[in-house]
Design a protein around this motif. Structure first.
Motif, PDB file in Angstrom:
ATOM      1  N   THR A  75       0.847  -1.188   0.000  1.00 56.27           N
ATOM      2  CA  THR A  75       0.000   0.000   0.000  1.00 56.27           C
ATOM      3  C   THR A  75       0.882   1.236   0.000  1.00 56.27           C
ATOM      4  O   THR A  75       2.115   1.137   0.007  1.00 56.27           O
ATOM      5  N   LYS A  76       0.251   2.416  -0.044  1.00 59.58           N
ATOM      6  CA  LYS A  76       1.011   3.650  -0.243  1.00 59.58           C
ATOM      7  C   LYS A  76       0.520   4.734   0.694  1.00 59.58           C
ATOM      8  O   LYS A  76      -0.611   4.689   1.188  1.00 59.58           O
ATOM      9  N   VAL A  77       1.384   5.752   0.884  1.00 57.55           N
ATOM     10  CA  VAL A  77       1.101   6.836   1.812  1.00 57.55           C
ATOM     11  C   VAL A  77       1.661   8.144   1.261  1.00 57.55           C
ATOM     12  O   VAL A  77       2.616   8.135   0.488  1.00 57.55           O
ATOM     13  N   GLY A  78       1.060   9.254   1.676  1.00 58.10           N
ATOM     14  CA  GLY A  78       1.602  10.565   1.305  1.00 58.10           C
ATOM     15  C   GLY A  78       0.552  11.535   0.803  1.00 58.10           C
ATOM     16  O   GLY A  78       0.763  12.745   0.854  1.00 58.10           O
ATOM     17  N   ASN A  79      -0.555  11.014   0.314  1.00 61.91           N
ATOM     18  CA  ASN A  79      -1.641  11.864  -0.157  1.00 61.91           C
ATOM     19  C   ASN A  79      -2.749  11.872   0.891  1.00 61.91           C
ATOM     20  O   ASN A  79      -3.402  10.856   1.119  1.00 61.91           O
ATOM     21  N   GLN A  80      -2.958  12.995   1.532  1.00 61.83           N
ATOM     22  CA  GLN A  80      -3.898  13.097   2.653  1.00 61.83           C
ATOM     23  C   GLN A  80      -5.213  13.717   2.192  1.00 61.83           C
ATOM     24  O   GLN A  80      -5.238  14.834   1.672  1.00 61.83           O
ATOM     25  N   TRP A  81      -6.286  12.952   2.392  1.00 62.68           N
ATOM     26  CA  TRP A  81      -7.600  13.472   2.043  1.00 62.68           C
ATOM     27  C   TRP A  81      -7.961  14.654   2.936  1.00 62.68           C
ATOM     28  O   TRP A  81      -7.695  14.647   4.140  1.00 62.68           O
ATOM     29  N   ARG A  82      -8.564  15.685   2.332  1.00 60.22           N
ATOM     30  CA  ARG A  82      -9.087  16.799   3.123  1.00 60.22           C
ATOM     31  C   ARG A  82     -10.308  16.336   3.905  1.00 60.22           C
ATOM     32  O   ARG A  82     -11.015  15.414   3.485  1.00 60.22           O
ATOM     33  N   LYS A  83     -10.557  16.985   5.029  1.00 60.43           N
ATOM     34  CA  LYS A  83     -11.666  16.575   5.899  1.00 60.43           C
ATOM     35  C   LYS A  83     -13.012  16.653   5.210  1.00 60.43           C
ATOM     36  O   LYS A  83     -13.921  15.872   5.508  1.00 60.43           O
ATOM     37  N   GLY A  85     -13.486  15.997   2.101  1.00 66.90           N
ATOM     38  CA  GLY A  85     -13.530  15.039   1.006  1.00 66.90           C
ATOM     39  C   GLY A  85     -13.424  15.644  -0.378  1.00 66.90           C
ATOM     40  O   GLY A  85     -13.646  14.956  -1.376  1.00 66.90           O
ATOM     41  N   SER A  86     -13.068  16.924  -0.458  1.00 67.51           N
ATOM     42  CA  SER A  86     -13.042  17.609  -1.754  1.00 67.51           C
ATOM     43  C   SER A  86     -11.793  17.290  -2.578  1.00 67.51           C
ATOM     44  O   SER A  86     -11.713  17.649  -3.749  1.00 67.51           O
ATOM     45  N   GLY A  87     -10.850  16.641  -1.993  1.00 73.16           N
ATOM     46  CA  GLY A  87      -9.604  16.334  -2.690  1.00 73.16           C
ATOM     47  C   GLY A  87      -8.540  15.963  -1.681  1.00 73.16           C
ATOM     48  O   GLY A  87      -8.845  15.686  -0.516  1.00 73.16           O
ATOM     49  N   TRP A  88      -7.305  15.945  -2.128  1.00 78.60           N
ATOM     50  CA  TRP A  88      -6.231  15.560  -1.221  1.00 78.60           C
ATOM     51  C   TRP A  88      -5.024  16.477  -1.419  1.00 78.60           C
ATOM     52  O   TRP A  88      -4.876  17.144  -2.442  1.00 78.60           O
ATOM     53  N   ASP A  89      -4.159  16.493  -0.418  1.00 77.98           N
ATOM     54  CA  ASP A  89      -2.945  17.301  -0.436  1.00 77.98           C
ATOM     55  C   ASP A  89      -1.744  16.402  -0.161  1.00 77.98           C
ATOM     56  O   ASP A  89      -1.853  15.388   0.533  1.00 77.98           O
ATOM     57  N   TRP A  90      -0.613  16.802  -0.702  1.00 79.98           N
ATOM     58  CA  TRP A  90       0.617  16.047  -0.488  1.00 79.98           C
ATOM     59  C   TRP A  90       1.130  16.305   0.925  1.00 79.98           C
ATOM     60  O   TRP A  90       1.348  17.440   1.321  1.00 79.98           O
ATOM     61  N   PRO A  92       4.024  14.371   3.163  1.00 83.25           N
ATOM     62  CA  PRO A  92       4.976  13.302   3.458  1.00 83.25           C
ATOM     63  C   PRO A  92       5.653  13.468   4.815  1.00 83.25           C
ATOM     64  O   PRO A  92       6.739  12.924   5.044  1.00 83.25           O
ATOM     65  N   SER A  93       5.027  14.206   5.706  1.00 81.04           N
ATOM     66  CA  SER A  93       5.649  14.456   7.005  1.00 81.04           C
ATOM     67  C   SER A  93       5.725  13.164   7.817  1.00 81.04           C
ATOM     68  O   SER A  93       4.835  12.302   7.719  1.00 81.04           O
ATOM     69  N   PRO A  94       6.765  13.001   8.635  1.00 76.37           N
ATOM     70  CA  PRO A  94       6.854  11.821   9.489  1.00 76.37           C
ATOM     71  C   PRO A  94       5.621  11.638  10.370  1.00 76.37           C
ATOM     72  O   PRO A  94       5.162  10.500  10.576  1.00 76.37           O
ATOM     73  N   GLU A  95       5.071  12.729  10.872  1.00 77.97           N
ATOM     74  CA  GLU A  95       3.896  12.644  11.736  1.00 77.97           C
ATOM     75  C   GLU A  95       2.719  12.027  10.997  1.00 77.97           C
ATOM     76  O   GLU A  95       2.008  11.158  11.539  1.00 77.97           O
ATOM     77  N   TYR A  96       2.518  12.469   9.758  1.00 76.84           N
ATOM     78  CA  TYR A  96       1.394  11.922   8.994  1.00 76.84           C
ATOM     79  C   TYR A  96       1.644  10.466   8.622  1.00 76.84           C
ATOM     80  O   TYR A  96       0.734   9.627   8.694  1.00 76.84           O
ATOM     81  N   ILE A  97       2.859  10.130   8.214  1.00 80.04           N
ATOM     82  CA  ILE A  97       3.162   8.745   7.838  1.00 80.04           C
ATOM     83  C   ILE A  97       2.914   7.804   9.013  1.00 80.04           C
ATOM     84  O   ILE A  97       2.333   6.715   8.853  1.00 80.04           O
ATOM     85  N   LYS A  98       3.326   8.206  10.215  1.00 84.13           N
ATOM     86  CA  LYS A  98       3.133   7.358  11.397  1.00 84.13           C
ATOM     87  C   LYS A  98       1.655   7.148  11.703  1.00 84.13           C
ATOM     88  O   LYS A  98       1.244   6.058  12.113  1.00 84.13           O
ATOM     89  N   LYS A  99       0.863   8.173  11.514  1.00 77.58           N
ATOM     90  CA  LYS A  99      -0.583   8.030  11.719  1.00 77.58           C
ATOM     91  C   LYS A  99      -1.203   7.196  10.606  1.00 77.58           C
ATOM     92  O   LYS A  99      -2.041   6.316  10.844  1.00 77.58           O
ATOM     93  N   ALA A 100      -0.779   7.471   9.384  1.00 76.27           N
ATOM     94  CA  ALA A 100      -1.385   6.816   8.229  1.00 76.27           C
ATOM     95  C   ALA A 100      -1.123   5.318   8.218  1.00 76.27           C
ATOM     96  O   ALA A 100      -1.987   4.535   7.803  1.00 76.27           O
ATOM     97  N   GLN A 117       4.850   2.060   0.513  1.00 77.96           N
ATOM     98  CA  GLN A 117       5.442   2.906  -0.515  1.00 77.96           C
ATOM     99  C   GLN A 117       5.056   4.373  -0.343  1.00 77.96           C
ATOM    100  O   GLN A 117       3.885   4.685  -0.082  1.00 77.96           O
ATOM    101  N   LEU A 118       6.029   5.240  -0.522  1.00 78.90           N
ATOM    102  CA  LEU A 118       5.736   6.665  -0.579  1.00 78.90           C
ATOM    103  C   LEU A 118       5.050   6.938  -1.909  1.00 78.90           C
ATOM    104  O   LEU A 118       5.596   6.623  -2.965  1.00 78.90           O
ATOM    105  N   HIS A 119       3.869   7.544  -1.857  1.00 79.77           N
ATOM    106  CA  HIS A 119       3.012   7.672  -3.038  1.00 79.77           C
ATOM    107  C   HIS A 119       3.310   8.975  -3.780  1.00 79.77           C
ATOM    108  O   HIS A 119       2.444   9.831  -3.942  1.00 79.77           O
ATOM    109  N   GLY A 120       4.551   9.110  -4.241  1.00 79.45           N
ATOM    110  CA  GLY A 120       4.979  10.318  -4.932  1.00 79.45           C
ATOM    111  C   GLY A 120       6.307  10.787  -4.368  1.00 79.45           C
ATOM    112  O   GLY A 120       7.118   9.995  -3.910  1.00 79.45           O
ATOM    113  N   GLY A 121       6.523  12.100  -4.358  1.00 78.65           N
ATOM    114  CA  GLY A 121       7.744  12.635  -3.771  1.00 78.65           C
ATOM    115  C   GLY A 121       8.357  13.746  -4.594  1.00 78.65           C
ATOM    116  O   GLY A 121       8.271  13.747  -5.832  1.00 78.65           O
TER     117      GLY A 121
END
Length: 298
Positions: A75-83, A85-90, A92-100, A117-121
């Motif tokens: 699976t992949k991580v790095g694209n965070q859905w907005r609350k 649901g209108s889209g997502w933002d990049w 790649p912060s360690p804090e987000y990866i650990k939660k995700a 996998q990091l989903h971009g970069g």
């Protein structure tokens, strides 16, 4: 089914990987399809937290609940859905990866992810911190190995130089030969496996009406599709020929194929039983169009 070790990992993956992004919304049909894929020898399933706002992971997890030991999950991580649901933002912060990763583990119903996998970069990311986060997740046992999904040579070079990635997922087909210029040699030299997506170029190499693709005109795409059909004839379907070309690249360890129907599954899983492309066939296919190159992120 044929299998390959993925880069520097111990993951023995089927050369046809099940791209879960193409799954529909019917959970029962998806579960049946995934079980049939396992029965046909496909053991590698690729998803992402981005797909269907996490529902794709949930459905894969439910389908594999009783057969987790038969499957290798990526699976992949790095694209965070907005609350909203209108889209997502990049992100790649360690804090987000650990939660995700915890969220993905919960949705997948498993206590480990085989390949994360990091989903971009981009080069603007905190690359050193990202790598340390993945390494930490490995030490914690939440993931077994990690990689990146990227088509950017400059980003790929940074991870090759600084990390222990096992894989890079990237787009590759007869209509997108950009990785052949440099990236494949770099990854092969460093024992990093390539997971190739887009083998049939959005279906343009498998019967869809011709349209412009990357730097190729519709006329050029049509020409390549005709050549692929000619090389297929009674030996393979055009889609199988296109995938054969991709798997003929030594750095490629699996073709990630979008599968939504039983017909698509049977076609993909039936590839090892077809007449293989010869080295000469592959060279001739490659001569039909001038190979394209990355013009950004070099």
């Amino acid at each position: 089914m044929n299998y390959n070790i993925l880069g520097n990992s111990t993951l023995d993956i089927s050369e046809i990987a099940f791209g879960c992004m193409s799954l529909g919304n019917n959970a029962t049909e998806n579960e049946t399809l995934i079980h049939q894929a396992l029965d046909k020898g496909i053991n590698f399933f690729d998803t992402a937290d981005l797909y269907q706002q996490g529902e794709n992971e949930r459905q894969l997890g439910r389908a594999l609940k009783e057969r987790r030991n038969d499957a290798i999950i990526a699976t992949k991580v790095g694209n965070q859905w907005r609350k909203d649901g209108s889209g997502w933002d990049w992100n790649p912060s360690p804090e987000y990866i650990k939660k995700a990763v915890d969220d993905s583990l919960r949705r997948l119903g498993t206590d480990y992810i085989d390949l994360y996998q990091l989903h971009g970069g981009t080069l603007d990311d905190p690359i050193d911190d990202i790598i340390e986060t993945f390494e930490q997740l490995e030490r914690q046992g939440k993931i077994r190995y990690y990689g990146i999904s990227s088509i950017r040579p400059n980003v790929i070079r940074e991870y090759v130089k600084k990390s222990n990635i096992s894989s890079v997922m990237m787009q590759y087909s007869l209509l997108d030969r950009r990785p052949e210029e440099e990236v494949f040699r770099l990854l092969d030299k460093n024992n990093i496996g390539v997971l190739a997506r887009g083998s049939v170029a959005k279906g343009l190499l498998a019967g869809k009406p011709a349209a412009a693709y990357l730097n190729y005109s519709a006329e050029e795409v049509s020409k390549m599709a005709e050549i692929v059909a000619k090389f297929s004839e009674d030996k393979r379907t055009p889609a199988q020929t296109a995938i054969c070309y991709v798997l003929g690249e030594p750095a490629v360890r699996a073709a990630v194929v979008g599968i939504r129907t039983l017909t698509q599954l049977e076609e993909a899983a039936g590839l090892p039983a077809t007449t293989p492309l010869t080295s000469a066939d592959r060279v001739l296919l490659g001569f039909e169009l001038v190979a394209n190159y990355y013009d950004q992120y070099r």
